[in-house]
Scaffold this active site. Structure first.
Site, short mmCIF file in Angstrom:
data_model
loop_
_atom_site.label_atom_id
_atom_site.label_comp_id
_atom_site.label_asym_id
_atom_site.label_seq_id
_atom_site.Cartn_x
_atom_site.Cartn_y
_atom_site.Cartn_z
N ASP A 1 -19.51 -22.45 -10.27
CA ASP A 1 -18.23 -21.14 -9.70
C ASP A 1 -18.44 -20.72 -8.53
OD1 ASP A 1 -17.80 -18.01 -9.27
OD2 ASP A 1 -19.19 -17.75 -11.37
N ASP B 1 -13.33 -18.07 -7.98
CA ASP B 1 -13.55 -16.61 -8.23
C ASP B 1 -11.92 -16.39 -7.55
OD1 ASP B 1 -15.68 -14.84 -8.64
OD2 ASP B 1 -15.04 -14.21 -6.41
N ASP C 1 -41.50 -15.90 -9.18
CA ASP C 1 -41.11 -14.86 -8.65
C ASP C 1 -40.28 -13.64 -8.67
OD1 ASP C 1 -38.65 -16.17 -9.05
OD2 ASP C 1 -38.43 -16.90 -6.57
N ASP D 1 -34.54 -19.15 -12.36
CA ASP D 1 -33.93 -20.24 -11.15
C ASP D 1 -33.12 -21.73 -11.41
OD1 ASP D 1 -36.69 -21.30 -11.70
OD2 ASP D 1 -37.56 -19.89 -10.65
N GLU E 1 -9.65 -17.49 -12.35
CA GLU E 1 -10.58 -15.64 -12.37
C GLU E 1 -9.32 -14.58 -11.50
OE1 GLU E 1 -13.44 -12.07 -11.51
OE2 GLU E 1 -12.97 -13.11 -10.22
N HIS F 1 -20.95 -12.02 -16.38
CA HIS F 1 -21.97 -11.13 -15.60
C HIS F 1 -20.87 -9.69 -15.41
CE1 HIS F 1 -19.02 -13.25 -13.18
NE2 HIS F 1 -20.05 -12.52 -11.72
N ASP F 2 -19.90 -9.29 -15.17
CA ASP F 2 -18.76 -8.20 -14.83
C ASP F 2 -18.92 -7.57 -15.62
OD1 ASP F 2 -18.94 -9.12 -12.10
OD2 ASP F 2 -17.19 -9.99 -12.44
N ASP G 1 -36.82 -17.86 -15.07
CA ASP G 1 -38.14 -18.24 -13.87
C ASP G 1 -39.31 -18.74 -14.29
OD1 ASP G 1 -39.41 -17.33 -11.58
OD2 ASP G 1 -39.90 -15.97 -12.21
O1 TEU Z 1 -15.49 -9.52 -9.46
C1 TEU Z 1 -14.07 -10.35 -9.47
C2 TEU Z 1 -13.14 -9.32 -9.55
O2 TEU Z 1 -12.61 -8.36 -9.34
C3 TEU Z 1 -14.63 -8.26 -10.96
O3 TEU Z 1 -15.29 -7.23 -10.35
C4 TEU Z 1 -13.21 -7.63 -11.74
O4 TEU Z 1 -13.78 -6.85 -12.38
C5 TEU Z 1 -12.22 -8.00 -13.05
O5 TEU Z 1 -13.38 -9.13 -13.42
C6 TEU Z 1 -11.65 -8.47 -12.46
O6 TEU Z 1 -9.72 -8.27 -12.30
C7 TEU Z 1 -15.59 -11.82 -8.99
C8 TEU Z 1 -17.23 -12.40 -9.60
O7 TEU Z 1 -16.71 -12.37 -11.15
C9 TEU Z 1 -18.02 -11.11 -9.42
O8 TEU Z 1 -19.29 -11.18 -10.24
C10 TEU Z 1 -18.09 -10.61 -7.71
O9 TEU Z 1 -18.75 -9.56 -7.65
C11 TEU Z 1 -16.66 -10.76 -7.52
O10 TEU Z 1 -16.00 -11.18 -7.67
C12 TEU Z 1 -16.84 -11.09 -6.00
O11 TEU Z 1 -16.85 -12.24 -4.98
#
Ligand code: TEU
Length: 554
Positions: A101, A202, A28, A32, A253, A317-318, A24
């Site tokens: 992305d 995505d 804030d 960023d 993805e 990140h997921d 950051d």
């Molecule tokens: O994720 C897609 C998604 O379906 C994931 O949540 C899932 O767990 C896996 O990783 C794919 O099967 C993407 C982004 O990475 C996520 O952060 C978003 O929330 C989502 O799309 C919606 O755009």
């Protein structure tokens, strides 16, 4: 097997910057783009080639940028278009590439396209999204979405349901409509003309929808959202109309794909995408399972090698940080983080590093649901508690895989808030930053960070890491702790020896290697002086990379 064709990105290492949690610059509490610029030297010094930047487009930010309301503007929290342009220049100045992305399966419900679409049934943009009448007074079918109990949301004003694969605030675009596709291609061209080097696409397996939306037998298994007929026509068209006109790299993805399905996305003769993320590990292997992991690697190698490119990753990140979810984040954290890195960087495919992985950052367990921000977790919590379940029990259940595990701020140093912000961070910092931080790692010769540097340097210097054939040593195929394999290219042969367990494990060299010379290239423990030619003992989470030399090459 045929070695893969060489392309610039095949020898690269990708670093994922989840910018809101990276650095950051203005206090804030959100990371960023200016903050990313400040840290580019850090990324460059690791040896990274490509920076993947999570979505920075204008967005109400309900799903952390994956709900875009203007594709051609930058979100205020992230900065301005001017800062973004400077970021691109600075990335290029350091010899790196920038991968954006991009979310084209859905937009935000605040996107002007959707606002128009929902304004009346005869609006010209009505058909840009997926609208259906109620069926017997209810949703058109019984599908779930990723983030809510139904994939359909009722629109009172126009008396129809619209479809959303994720949150109701993320309506899916109607890819059947050629105007939608044109608009997306135009927008992609806008970014490519600005000089971006590629896209992470995505939720790309979700673009196509079935004709009739039949009910699912098991609505809880949401595979029906993905890989529907027509998907590959769209991707081919996208490639022809946009991607093939630039020297760029793409990674899709792709949820719920098998190697057979996966090849359709990245087969080089198909002209769709370059690489993919499959989720047979992150979505379907909750904890470490060596046998299963080996099988997955074997199948994907057999399915793609020489034909298309895979990616190697265990977190993003997921998905919860790899050393916590798949390794040991306790007494063997450092060794385990290095072992996982060794594995990901020596298996066939392009390795992806998620920010903080390179210093062995761990997952987190906050005390209450109030500390969490992840929409997937919060919506699921509300749904389960709504059914009358015990809130604490639901909370505990959701904690381990909450997406916030990997979204806590980057731990730069031991100053307040880990040096991430001078303000109040949007999400709490992992309290272990005093012990785990980049400043400390960079100043120690044995750190996880230094080890990643070495791994990346090896990839730069030796083609075998990117292009070598992969072969498991049969004696250990069914071993639950050891993973033993070689990579070979043009007479160069590397052996990778991994002990993915908390115990020491004896290892006996097979007869066929006893006449070879073993040259140790990298290891996460100091070499032992006491090993015989026949046996070794691999220490907990020990990883070694050897070059195997026969007489002619010694
Ligand atoms: O994720 C897609 C998604 O379906 C994931 O949540 C899932 O767990 C896996 O990783 C794919 O099967 C993407 C982004 O990475 C996520 O952060 C978003 O929330 C989502 O799309 C919606 O755009």
């Amino acid at each position: 097997m045929a070695a893969p064709n060489k392309k610039w990105w095949k020898k690269s290492v990708v670093y994922q910057v989840y910018w809101r949690s990276f650095c950051d610059s203005d206090g804030d509490g959100y990371g960023d783009l200016e903050g990313v610029i400040r840290k580019l030297d850090y990324i460059r010094e690791l040896g990274v080639d490509i920076v993947w930047l999570n979505p920075v487009y204008e967005s109400p930010d309900l799903d952390n940028g994956y709900d875009i309301s203007d594709y051609e503007a930058i979100m205020r929290k992230a900065g301005t278009m001017e800062t973004w342009e400077r970021l691109l220049t600075e990335v290029h100045r350091r010899g790196m590439k920038l991968m954006m992305d991009l979310v084209v399966n859905h937009t935000s419900d605040r996107h002007p396209w959707f606002i128009e679409s929902r304004s009346s049934r005869d609006n010209p943009k009505r058909d840009w999204y997926i609208w259906k009448d109620a069926k017997d007074g209810k949703e058109p079918n019984n599908w779930r979405s990723y983030f809510s109990p139904s994939a359909w949301e009722w629109d009172e004003a126009t008396g129809q349901y619209y479809f959303h694969s994720f949150a109701p605030e993320q309506p899916d675009l109607n890819w059947r409509n050629p105007e939608v596709r044109e608009a997306i291609y135009r927008m992609m061209t806008f970014w490519l003309d600005k000089g971006v080097d590629g896209f992470r696409l995505d939720a790309i397996a979700l673009l196509a929808k079935p004709d009739d939306f039949p009910d699912a037998d098991r609505p809880e298994d949401i595979r029906y959202l993905t890989n529907n007929p027509g998907l590959h026509d769209y991707l081919r068209e996208m490639n022809e109309r946009v991607l093939s006109r630039y020297d760029v790299v793409t990674v899709g993805e792709a949820a719920f794909v098998t190697p057979e399905e996966g090849l359709k996305f990245v087969g080089e003769d198909r002209r769709e995408l370059d690489m993919l993320f499959h989720f047979e590990i992150c979505d379907e292997m909750p904890g470490w399972d060596m046998i299963r992991f080996k099988q997955i690697q074997r199948r994907w190698y057999a399915g793609l090698w020489g034909k298309g490119t895979n990616s190697q990753f265990l977190n993003n990140h997921d998905h919860t940080r790899q050393v916590t979810r798949y390794g040991n984040d306790g007494p063997y954290r450092v060794q385990s983080a290095k072992l996982l890195a060794t594995m990901l960087h020596t298996l066939p495919g392009v390795p992806y590093i998620y920010q903080g992985e390179e210093i062995g950052m761990t997952g987190v367990r906050f005390d209450s649901i109030e500390d969490y921000n992840d929409i997937a977790m919060i919506n699921r919590y509300a749904e389960e508690v709504g059914k009358g379940r015990d809130p604490m029990e639901v909370f505990r259940e959701l904690q381990a895989l909450s997406r916030d595990n990997s979204r806590t701020p980057m731990q730069w140093d031991d100053s307040p808030n880990a040096g991430f912000t001078t303000g109040t961070p949007w999400i709490r910092v992992n309290p272990n930053y005093l012990e785990i931080n980049a400043a400390k790692d960079r100043s120690s010769p044995d750190s996880v960070y230094r080890y990643y540097q070495e791994l990346i340097r090896l990839r730069k210097e030796h083609d075998v890491m990117a292009y070598g054939d992969f072969e498991e040593w049969p004696e250990w195929m069914d071993d639950e702790r050891l993973y033993v394999y070689t990579r070979s290219l043009d007479g160069v042969r590397w052996l990778i020896l991994l002990n993915h367990s908390d115990e020491p494990v004896p290892f006996e060299w097979p007869e066929r290697v006893r006449s070879l010379t073993l040259r140790l290239l990298l290891a996460n423990y100091p070499p032992r002086g006491d090993e015989s030619e026949r046996t070794a003992t691999l220490r907990p989470h020990e990883a070694r990379i050897y070059e195997l030399l026969d007489d002619a090459r010694r």
